[in-house]
Design an enzyme around this catalytic site. Structure first.
Site, PDB file in Angstrom:
ATOM      1  N   ARG A  12     -49.070-106.213 -32.014  1.00  0.00           N
ATOM      2  CA  ARG A  12     -49.273-106.978 -33.247  1.00  0.00           C
ATOM      3  C   ARG A  12     -47.999-107.608 -33.797  1.00  0.00           C
ATOM      4  O   ARG A  12     -48.056-108.674 -34.411  1.00  0.00           O
ATOM      5  CB  ARG A  12     -49.945-106.093 -34.302  1.00  0.00           C
ATOM      6  N   TYR A  14     -62.715 -98.237 -21.673  1.00  0.00           N
ATOM      7  CA  TYR A  14     -63.342 -99.140 -20.709  1.00  0.00           C
ATOM      8  C   TYR A  14     -63.682 -98.387 -19.430  1.00  0.00           C
ATOM      9  O   TYR A  14     -63.575 -97.164 -19.367  1.00  0.00           O
ATOM     10  CB  TYR A  14     -62.448-100.352 -20.478  1.00  0.00           C
ATOM     11  N   SER A  28     -47.695-107.060 -25.182  1.00  0.00           N
ATOM     12  CA  SER A  28     -48.860-106.256 -24.832  1.00  0.00           C
ATOM     13  C   SER A  28     -50.100-107.136 -24.657  1.00  0.00           C
ATOM     14  O   SER A  28     -50.240-108.171 -25.321  1.00  0.00           O
ATOM     15  CB  SER A  28     -49.123-105.236 -25.939  1.00  0.00           C
TER      16      SER A  28
END
Length: 351
Positions: A321, A178, A21
């Site tokens: 992560r 965003y 990712s």
């Protein structure tokens, strides 16, 4: 079909369904990726992931969130990316670039300085958004229609640079609060012109940009989009999963090949809503439109990732992560699942 089945996107073949990712590294100078990015992305390619996605990559200086983000608006940046792309390809992996503009979430300090707004002395710039709606304590300027059109062209220009740098695919980042998200969510978008108000108007900027990018990249190159499937804001203005399904249908009609379904961006997600795989259902719902999807959200284990694919909830698992904790997640997942996978010859003595 399982985690290690290949996936075909136009002319692109991914050797497995594992995606690294996009993850901001805040380690660039003048938007130029450096040795850190080469090692960060390259090590995940060595680790066996089928697709590596770059962190958010700005299409203009004003698109940065911080002065340490990467970009692809000039020749020096493009050449630096090419070096990274070439290394990833040497590892038999594929790499995509995530194009992005932060909009009203820009002009911030480094995370080590708590991402507070930059001062003029530190190089602050005027942030702009769909509307003059407060975002994280800052009120951006409303973009003019001319500025929207200019920015669409900058995305197309950046896409052409990405093709020249050798990237295998392009993803538009239209989530996480965003700029594209600031247009399609009525939480932020309060415009009264053709880019505000109705659903069709609010998605117009993203759809026009998709068309512009699709027009300049090769027909055989897949185009991806990441969205926030929900705002996690319980108000009438909040963006919903139903909205995302409708948006995904429009994007599919305009040449988008895969949607990664994330969430949020304007508020912190309540802890009771966060659990392993908590956003997978978004990908599953969007997949019913007939478009391919990527699932995100606390995907950390091989069996969990494999089940998402084998059950048909999504076509890719987009892992963040856990790839920071374990750059070789794909190799370790193959071993756990009893699947044979290629291991770089330099590392084979360990297996």
């Amino acid at each position: 079909m399982n985690l290690f089945s290949p996936l075909y996107l136009r002319s692109l073949t991914l050797k497995n369904r594992i995606v690294v990712s996009p993850m901001q590294q805040y380690s660039a100078n003048n938007g130029i990726p450096g040795n850190w990015h080469l090692v960060h992305l390259g090590s995940r390619a060595v680790g066996g992931a089928g697709l590596i996605l770059t962190e958010c990559t700005a299409v203009s200086p004003e698109g940065l969130a911080t002065l340490n983000d990467v970009g692809i608006w000039n020749d020096e940046q493009q050449e630096a990316w090419k070096n990274i792309v070439d290394f990833v390809h040497e590892q038999e992996a594929k790499i995509g670039i995530q194009l992005w503009h932060s909009g009203g979430k820009g002009s911030l300090r480094h995370p080590n300085q708590r991402m507070k707004p930059l001062t003029d002395e530190e190089g602050a710039w005027t942030v702009k958004s769909s509307s003059a709606t407060e975002i994280n304590g800052v009120i951006p300027q409303e973009m003019t229609v001319a500025e929207i059109h200019e920015l669409t062209q900058k995305f197309a220009d950046a896409a052409m640079r990405a093709v020249e740098a050798g990237f295998d695919t392009i993803e538009l980042h239209a989530g996480h609060g965003y700029l594209f998200h600031q247009f399609y969510s009525a939480v932020i978008n309060k415009r009264n012109d053709e880019y505000g108000g109705s659903f069709d108007n609010r998605i117009r900027f993203l759809v026009e940009t998709v068309r512009a990018v699709r027009k300049v990249i090769p027909e055989i190159m897949p185009l991806l989009v990441r969205i926030s499937a929900v705002d996690y804001i319980d108000t009438p203005e909040g963006w919903t999963l139903e909205d995302s399904v409708a948006l995904s249908e429009v994007l599919k009609e305009n040449g988008v090949d895969l949607i990664t379904a994330s969430g949020g961006g304007f508020t912190n997600v309540s802890k009771d809503k966060v659990f392993p795989g908590y956003q997978v259902a978004f990908a599953a719902a969007i997949k019913k439109t007939g478009i391919l999807t990527g699932a995100v959200g606390m995907i950390t284990e091989a069996q969990q990732a494999d089940e998402i694919i084998t059950s048909g909830k999504a076509d890719l698992v987009v892992i963040a992560r856990e790839h920071l904790r374990d750059p070789y997640f794909a190799i370790h997942a193959a071993k756990e699942l009893g699947v044979e996978t290629e291991i770089p010859w330099q590392y084979q003595r360990a297996f």
